[in-house]
Structures are given as C-alpha cells and as structure tokens.
Design a protein around this motif. Sequence first.
Motif, mmCIF file in Angstrom:
data_model
loop_
_atom_site.group_PDB
_atom_site.id
_atom_site.type_symbol
_atom_site.label_atom_id
_atom_site.label_comp_id
_atom_site.label_asym_id
_atom_site.label_seq_id
_atom_site.Cartn_x
_atom_site.Cartn_y
_atom_site.Cartn_z
ATOM 1 N N LYS A 163 49.762 4.669 -12.291
ATOM 2 C CA LYS A 163 50.733 4.822 -11.140
ATOM 3 C C LYS A 163 50.807 3.789 -10.119
ATOM 4 N N PRO A 164 51.877 3.140 -9.773
ATOM 5 C CA PRO A 164 51.865 2.038 -8.922
ATOM 6 C C PRO A 164 51.404 2.582 -7.217
ATOM 7 N N THR A 165 50.384 1.590 -6.805
ATOM 8 C CA THR A 165 49.850 2.087 -5.369
ATOM 9 C C THR A 165 50.494 1.133 -4.341
ATOM 10 N N ARG A 166 51.264 0.192 -4.630
ATOM 11 C CA ARG A 166 51.828 -0.638 -3.483
ATOM 12 C C ARG A 166 53.031 0.060 -3.145
ATOM 13 N N ARG A 167 53.310 0.190 -1.619
ATOM 14 C CA ARG A 167 54.563 0.593 -1.046
ATOM 15 C C ARG A 167 55.143 -0.541 -0.535
ATOM 16 N N GLY A 168 56.462 -0.673 -0.592
ATOM 17 C CA GLY A 168 57.300 -1.446 -0.224
ATOM 18 C C GLY A 168 57.610 -1.471 1.426
ATOM 19 N N GLY A 169 58.195 -2.457 1.947
ATOM 20 C CA GLY A 169 58.534 -2.773 3.197
ATOM 21 C C GLY A 169 57.489 -2.786 4.207
ATOM 22 N N ARG A 170 57.531 -2.557 5.436
ATOM 23 C CA ARG A 170 56.373 -2.789 6.475
ATOM 24 C C ARG A 170 54.969 -2.161 5.644
ATOM 25 N N ALA A 171 55.097 -0.758 5.363
ATOM 26 C CA ALA A 171 53.943 0.034 4.942
ATOM 27 C C ALA A 171 53.133 -0.773 3.884
ATOM 28 N N GLY A 172 53.789 -1.606 3.209
ATOM 29 C CA GLY A 172 53.216 -2.671 2.181
ATOM 30 C C GLY A 172 52.494 -3.765 2.418
ATOM 31 N N ARG A 173 52.724 -4.125 3.539
ATOM 32 C CA ARG A 173 52.112 -5.410 4.270
ATOM 33 C C ARG A 173 50.994 -5.000 5.136
ATOM 34 N N GLN A 174 50.886 -3.468 5.474
ATOM 35 C CA GLN A 174 49.654 -3.340 6.280
ATOM 36 C C GLN A 174 48.568 -2.838 5.596
ATOM 37 N N PRO A 175 47.517 -3.424 6.201
ATOM 38 C CA PRO A 175 46.006 -3.161 5.317
ATOM 39 C C PRO A 175 46.004 -1.728 5.149
ATOM 40 N N ALA A 176 45.290 -1.365 4.005
ATOM 41 C CA ALA A 176 44.960 0.282 3.665
ATOM 42 C C ALA A 176 43.967 0.650 4.586
ATOM 43 N N SER A 177 44.194 2.083 5.177
ATOM 44 C CA SER A 177 43.293 2.367 6.118
ATOM 45 C C SER A 177 42.119 3.418 5.523
#
Length: 90
Positions: free
Chosen positions: A76-90
């Motif tokens: 399953k893909p884990t990367r999200r697009g847009g701004r959420a994809g550029r933010q470090p994972a919490s």
Amino acid sequence: MKGDALDPAGLIREAYRIDGITAQDCRVIFLDWAIKSDAPDDLPAGIKKLLTQYADQPAQHPMTQTLRAGLEDAAKPTRRGGRAGRQPAS
C-alpha cells in the motif's frame, strides 16, 4: 503461430523461448499480457493457470519469477500528496 486462450498473443510462451531473457524484459512482457487479458478482474487466476501450464520450466527462469511476483499483494502506498506529503512524519 498465435498462442492459446490463456495467452492469445503467445507472449508468455515466447518469453520462455528467448535465451538470456532478463527479469526486466519479463516484467514488460507480463505487463503487456496483463493489459491485454480478457479477464482483468481475475488476473490471479490467469497467473495461476500460466504457472500450471509452464510448470515444466525452471523455477529460476525470470518469467516464472515474474509470474510468482504477480500473485503477491502490492504494498500500500504510504506517501500522501500535496502539503501533507512534504511534511515530516509525526
């Protein structure tokens, strides 16, 4: 000579006949076969039939390995697009 009902264009059969075929070549052939498949909703069943049909081929053949990989679940893909994809994972 054309193929059979499972492999109408004979793509998979020819892959097994090509000396020195690479895994990359087999993946391209497999993708072409899958796209042209008559039953795209039931590809796993078609792959299983192909593996049965070519059971006499070496297990280490790149096409056999490609067919087996085609039965595995895709990650399953884990990367999200847009701004959420550029933010470090919490």
